[in-house]
Design a protein around this motif. Structure first.
Motif, PDB file in Angstrom:
ATOM      1  N   LEU A  96      17.277  49.527  67.368  1.00 32.32           N
ATOM      2  CA  LEU A  96      16.052  48.731  67.323  1.00 32.32           C
ATOM      3  C   LEU A  96      14.967  49.476  66.551  1.00 32.32           C
ATOM      4  CD1 LEU A  96      14.484  46.221  68.337  1.00 32.32           C
ATOM      5  CD2 LEU A  96      13.838  47.588  70.313  1.00 32.32           C
ATOM      6  N   LEU A  97      14.851  50.779  66.778  1.00 32.61           N
ATOM      7  CA  LEU A  97      13.828  51.561  66.091  1.00 32.61           C
ATOM      8  C   LEU A  97      14.128  51.693  64.593  1.00 32.61           C
ATOM      9  CD1 LEU A  97      13.123  54.323  68.728  1.00 32.61           C
ATOM     10  CD2 LEU A  97      11.682  52.377  68.130  1.00 32.61           C
ATOM     11  N   PHE A  98      15.420  51.725  64.215  1.00 32.50           N
ATOM     12  CA  PHE A  98      15.767  51.802  62.804  1.00 32.50           C
ATOM     13  C   PHE A  98      15.273  50.575  62.040  1.00 32.50           C
ATOM     14  CE2 PHE A  98      19.529  54.712  63.817  1.00 32.50           C
ATOM     15  CZ  PHE A  98      18.788  55.843  63.549  1.00 32.50           C
ATOM     16  N   SER A  99      15.221  49.434  62.720  1.00 30.99           N
ATOM     17  CA  SER A  99      14.791  48.213  62.051  1.00 30.99           C
ATOM     18  C   SER A  99      13.277  48.006  62.115  1.00 30.99           C
ATOM     19  CB  SER A  99      15.504  47.004  62.652  1.00 30.99           C
ATOM     20  OG  SER A  99      15.069  46.806  63.982  1.00 30.99           O
ATOM     21  N   ALA A 100      12.559  48.918  62.789  1.00 25.68           N
ATOM     22  CA  ALA A 100      11.111  48.769  62.925  1.00 25.68           C
ATOM     23  C   ALA A 100      10.403  49.178  61.636  1.00 25.68           C
ATOM     24  CB  ALA A 100      10.603  49.619  64.082  1.00 25.68           C
ATOM     25  N   ASN A 101       9.354  48.471  61.303  1.00 26.92           N
ATOM     26  CA  ASN A 101       8.520  48.782  60.149  1.00 26.92           C
ATOM     27  C   ASN A 101       7.341  49.612  60.646  1.00 26.92           C
ATOM     28  OD1 ASN A 101       6.860  48.866  57.939  1.00 26.92           O
ATOM     29  ND2 ASN A 101       7.054  46.682  57.457  1.00 26.92           N
ATOM     30  N   ILE A 102       7.465  50.950  60.528  1.00 32.84           N
ATOM     31  CA  ILE A 102       6.468  51.862  61.079  1.00 32.84           C
ATOM     32  C   ILE A 102       5.098  51.657  60.427  1.00 32.84           C
ATOM     33  CG2 ILE A 102       5.881  54.301  61.435  1.00 32.84           C
ATOM     34  CD1 ILE A 102       8.205  53.322  63.129  1.00 32.84           C
ATOM     35  N   ALA A 103       5.063  51.431  59.117  1.00 32.48           N
ATOM     36  CA  ALA A 103       3.777  51.230  58.431  1.00 32.48           C
ATOM     37  C   ALA A 103       3.063  49.993  58.991  1.00 32.48           C
ATOM     38  CB  ALA A 103       4.004  51.090  56.931  1.00 32.48           C
ATOM     39  N   ARG A 104       3.810  48.928  59.223  1.00 29.52           N
ATOM     40  CA  ARG A 104       3.211  47.706  59.772  1.00 29.52           C
ATOM     41  C   ARG A 104       2.730  47.941  61.200  1.00 29.52           C
ATOM     42  NH1 ARG A 104       6.336  42.213  61.318  1.00 29.52           N
ATOM     43  NH2 ARG A 104       4.524  41.083  62.051  1.00 29.52           N
ATOM     44  N   ILE A 105       3.514  48.682  61.987  1.00 30.19           N
ATOM     45  CA  ILE A 105       3.119  48.961  63.368  1.00 30.19           C
ATOM     46  C   ILE A 105       1.810  49.743  63.393  1.00 30.19           C
ATOM     47  CG2 ILE A 105       3.749  50.283  65.431  1.00 30.19           C
ATOM     48  CD1 ILE A 105       6.678  49.522  64.836  1.00 30.19           C
ATOM     49  N   LEU A 106       1.720  50.767  62.543  1.00 30.58           N
ATOM     50  CA  LEU A 106       0.502  51.579  62.515  1.00 30.58           C
ATOM     51  C   LEU A 106      -0.703  50.772  62.046  1.00 30.58           C
ATOM     52  CD1 LEU A 106       1.904  54.937  61.112  1.00 30.58           C
ATOM     53  CD2 LEU A 106       1.220  54.417  63.459  1.00 30.58           C
ATOM     54  N   SER A 107      -0.517  49.893  61.065  1.00 36.25           N
ATOM     55  CA  SER A 107      -1.650  49.112  60.566  1.00 36.25           C
ATOM     56  C   SER A 107      -2.077  48.030  61.552  1.00 36.25           C
ATOM     57  CB  SER A 107      -1.312  48.495  59.213  1.00 36.25           C
ATOM     58  OG  SER A 107      -0.320  47.495  59.349  1.00 36.25           O
ATOM     59  N   GLU A 108      -1.136  47.443  62.288  1.00 40.05           N
ATOM     60  CA  GLU A 108      -1.493  46.350  63.202  1.00 40.05           C
ATOM     61  C   GLU A 108      -2.010  46.828  64.546  1.00 40.05           C
ATOM     62  OE1 GLU A 108       1.589  43.434  63.549  1.00 40.05           O
ATOM     63  OE2 GLU A 108       1.532  42.931  61.430  1.00 40.05           O
ATOM     64  N   THR A 109      -1.614  48.025  64.964  1.00 40.90           N
ATOM     65  CA  THR A 109      -2.087  48.492  66.262  1.00 40.90           C
ATOM     66  C   THR A 109      -3.501  49.036  66.191  1.00 40.90           C
ATOM     67  OG1 THR A 109      -1.030  50.631  65.894  1.00 40.90           O
ATOM     68  CG2 THR A 109       0.194  49.008  67.182  1.00 40.90           C
ATOM     69  N   GLY A 110      -3.873  49.588  65.047  1.00 42.76           N
ATOM     70  CA  GLY A 110      -5.248  50.056  64.863  1.00 42.76           C
ATOM     71  C   GLY A 110      -5.668  51.060  65.913  1.00 42.76           C
ATOM     72  N   THR A 111      -6.818  50.796  66.526  1.00 42.26           N
ATOM     73  CA  THR A 111      -7.359  51.748  67.503  1.00 42.26           C
ATOM     74  C   THR A 111      -6.604  51.705  68.832  1.00 42.26           C
ATOM     75  OG1 THR A 111      -8.982  50.102  68.179  1.00 42.26           O
ATOM     76  CG2 THR A 111      -9.674  51.699  66.502  1.00 42.26           C
TER      77      THR A 111
END
Length: 176
Positions: A96-111
């Motif tokens: 599941l983590l291999f398919s995760a888009n880390i850049a998108r997660i970091l940008s959408e979670t924000g603060t």
């Protein structure tokens, strides 16, 4: 039910006070695997629906498995569930983590991610300070294990608490 099964008829099971025919009896390993696979498949299918997208397929599959257990289809504590928790689930998490888009997660979670990380660090520091001030001597050598399991629970939820209890072989893991 035994006479019907012996005569080659359908197996019967009582589900919620109603007697229903079963194609595969859940009392054997094939029936348990059939129930677990059907719950997982139902979770995958539900992701195509509006409600399934909101809840997530994993949650729907979990709820379906709980329903099968509570309605009496799945036996209590089947050995097959131990295989799922011990081997299949730990393999599924990295996939599941291999398919995760880390850049998108970091940008959408924000603060929110920063708040979570701050909360995680303060929880670890607070747990350590509590163990120094109030050591769990009554638990002997397992006091630090219980403190770490409670810290994991406060950070990641009850599943982390159970996994830590089982993973370290704590004598209290049966109550986790």
């Amino acid at each position: 039910a035994a006479a019907a099964a012996a005569a080659g008829g359908p197996c019967l099971a009582k589900v919620g006070g109603i007697t229903l025919p079963q194609l595969v009896p859940a009392s054997g390993p094939w029936g348990v695997w059939a129930g677990l696979i059907c719950a997982g498949a139902f979770g995958l299918w539900s992701e195509r629906t509006r409600l399934g997208k909101e809840l997530s397929g994993a949650l729907v599959a979990t709820l379906a498995g709980m329903a099968l257990a509570n309605l009496g289809y799945l036996p209590p504590h089947p050995k097959e569930a131990d295989l799922v928790f011990k081997y299949i689930l730990p393999l599924a998490i990295p996939l599941l983590l291999f398919s995760a888009n880390i850049a998108r997660i970091l940008s959408e979670t924000g603060t929110l991610l920063l708040a979570f990380l701050l909360g995680t660090v303060t929880t670890v520091i607070s747990s350590w300070a509590a163990m120094v001030i109030f050591p769990l001597r009554a638990l002997g050598d397992e006091g630090w294990k219980i403190a770490a399991a409670l810290t994991a629970r406060h950070i990641g939820g009850a599943v982390n608490y159970m996994v830590r209890g089982w993973g370290w072989g704590s004598r209290l893991s049966g109550s986790c």
